[in-house]
Design an enzyme around this catalytic site. Structure first.
Site, PDB file in Angstrom:
ATOM      1  N   HIS A 126      35.139  36.612  43.863  1.00 26.28           N
ATOM      2  CA  HIS A 126      35.490  37.259  45.048  1.00 26.28           C
ATOM      3  C   HIS A 126      34.343  38.611  45.558  1.00 26.28           C
ATOM      4  O   HIS A 126      34.935  39.761  45.317  1.00 26.28           O
ATOM      5  CB  HIS A 126      37.099  38.177  44.688  1.00 26.28           C
ATOM      6  CG  HIS A 126      37.798  38.298  45.880  1.00 26.28           C
ATOM      7  ND1 HIS A 126      39.156  38.202  45.979  1.00 26.28           N
ATOM      8  CD2 HIS A 126      37.332  38.862  47.146  1.00 26.28           C
ATOM      9  CE1 HIS A 126      39.644  38.813  47.122  1.00 26.28           C
ATOM     10  NE2 HIS A 126      38.477  39.072  47.836  1.00 26.28           N
ATOM     11  N   GLU A 133      43.920  34.718  41.370  1.00 21.79           N
ATOM     12  CA  GLU A 133      42.699  35.593  40.653  1.00 21.79           C
ATOM     13  C   GLU A 133      43.413  36.348  39.551  1.00 21.79           C
ATOM     14  O   GLU A 133      44.644  36.931  39.898  1.00 21.79           O
ATOM     15  CB  GLU A 133      42.211  36.357  41.842  1.00 21.79           C
ATOM     16  CG  GLU A 133      41.518  35.455  42.885  1.00 21.79           C
ATOM     17  CD  GLU A 133      41.099  36.202  44.122  1.00 21.79           C
ATOM     18  OE1 GLU A 133      40.516  37.402  43.892  1.00 21.79           O
ATOM     19  OE2 GLU A 133      40.287  35.469  44.940  1.00 21.79           O
ATOM     20  N   ARG A 156      41.033  34.055  51.742  1.00 23.83           N
ATOM     21  CA  ARG A 156      42.045  34.409  50.567  1.00 23.83           C
ATOM     22  C   ARG A 156      42.315  33.127  49.865  1.00 23.83           C
ATOM     23  O   ARG A 156      42.270  31.971  50.480  1.00 23.83           O
ATOM     24  CB  ARG A 156      43.297  35.000  51.126  1.00 23.83           C
ATOM     25  CG  ARG A 156      43.267  36.302  51.533  1.00 23.83           C
ATOM     26  CD  ARG A 156      43.069  37.279  50.146  1.00 23.83           C
ATOM     27  NE  ARG A 156      42.907  38.661  50.704  1.00 23.83           N
ATOM     28  CZ  ARG A 156      41.973  39.595  50.986  1.00 23.83           C
ATOM     29  NH1 ARG A 156      40.703  38.928  50.578  1.00 23.83           N
ATOM     30  NH2 ARG A 156      42.041  40.783  50.942  1.00 23.83           N
TER      31      ARG A 156
END
Ligand code: DGY
Length: 329
Positions: free
Chosen positions: A285, A267, A238
């Site tokens: 991602h 993000e 993360r």
């Protein structure tokens, strides 16, 4: 009895069809994450919500869903988008998709490590720009991974999987976690070390921990300053686990040799200066983004939702003990 299910964004068709076979399903067909207001409007009256890591699942959203809501099934293994206490207070089960994305994520981590160590994206850009004028001995010199020290922060399923794959390169594995993990030690000969040793001894340091208040900025300016100047940092867990601004500064000043990131602090925004750094590999991602993995994640989601809506325990529930009484009354 058919019940209402809301799916916050397109996911594999097979998952939607499995849900539609028993219930009335509405899918957000716009290819974007919805705002909290939009989500609240769309979930009204739903017994189940299929959510993504980009959807904040909090008390306001669950109240908007109403008293019939029984499950929120994340199409992700990560659960940091859940306000667990709010769901548990309301007797709502929260599920995720553990296990099925370990291989894809670990393989992607190894790919990031190799891409940065051997400067593959940088060399590819150079070639595509038509700048190659022939073979040179001192050209795109990278780093070996073989027999180097791989530090793993977080020895859960994915961290262990990375360790097993890294053994193919004869890497020496060291790891740190809240507790010692005999599995990773037995499988790979990994050595349990404290955080400071992990940071200072690793040639490659890869992060595999959940995002929790205590793991936020696990890597900040202090840790970057303690890493070897030749080290490479890899993050496919993360984004907020790394202080991205501090990383930009460390890479700019060549305090570490490089980094490879699949995830970002805010993000889809990126820290200023990040995309200008040549000593960084970045991808958006995509660690679990393989056909096979995404289908399996979807299969877990539909099994979980169908189980809970028919009063059965789901496969993967992060608050089942707390909410089970509601389902057995
Ligand atoms: C997850 O599942 O948590 C990943 O970040 C996306 O697949």
């Amino acid at each position: 009895m058919r019940q209402k299910i809301y799916v916050t964004r397109e996911i594999p068709r097979t998952t939607i069809e499995a849900l539609q076979a028993e219930h009335d399903v509405t899918v957000n067909s716009e290819d974007r994450a919805l705002s909290p207001d939009e989500l609240r409007r769309n979930v009204a009256g739903c017994a189940a919500i299929v959510s993504l890591l980009t959807d904040r699942i909090d008390g306001a959203l669950l109240d908007a869903a109403g008293p019939n809501c029984r499950i929120v099934a994340n199409y992700a293994v990560g659960t940091n988008n859940f306000d667990v206490a709010s769901a548990t207070d309301r007797g709502i089960a929260l599920t995720n998709t553990p296990g099925v994305l370990d291989d894809a994520t670990a393989t992607h981590t190894i790919a990031l490590m190799l891409a940065m160590a051997r400067r593959i994206p940088e060399a590819e850009r150079f070639l595509r720009e038509g700048r190659w004028d022939g073979w040179k001995p001192m050209f795109f010199i990278g780093a070996d991974v073989d027999r180097k020290i791989l530090g793993i922060a977080g020895a859960g399923r994915i961290g262990r999987n990375v360790a097993r794959k890294a053994r193919a390169f004869d890497m020496k594995i060291i790891y740190s976690d809240v507790a010692r993990n005999r599995d990773i030690e037995d499988e790979t000969g990994a050595e349990f070390v404290n955080k400071d040793d992990l940071i200072s001894r690793s040639d490659f340091l890869t992060l595999h921990m959940p995002l929790l208040p205590e793991t936020r900025h696990y890597i900040s300016a202090h840790e970057l300053g303690r890493m070897k100047p030749t080290a490479i940092l890899i993050n496919a867990s993360r984004g907020p686990i790394v202080d991205e601004k501090a990383l930009v500064e460390a890479l700019r000043a060549h305090r570490i040799w490089g980094a490879a990131l699949d995830v970002f602090e805010d993000e889809p925004a990126l820290a200023p200066g990040l995309t200008d750094l040549p000593n960084l590999v970045i991808v958006p991602h995509i660690a679990s983004a393989t056909e096979e993995t995404r289908l399996q994640m979807g299969a877990i989601v539909s099994r979980n939702v169908l189980a809970v809506l028919s009063g059965r325990a789901p496969d993967a529930c992060i608050n089942w003990e707390a909410v089970a009484p509601r389902f057995t009354e």
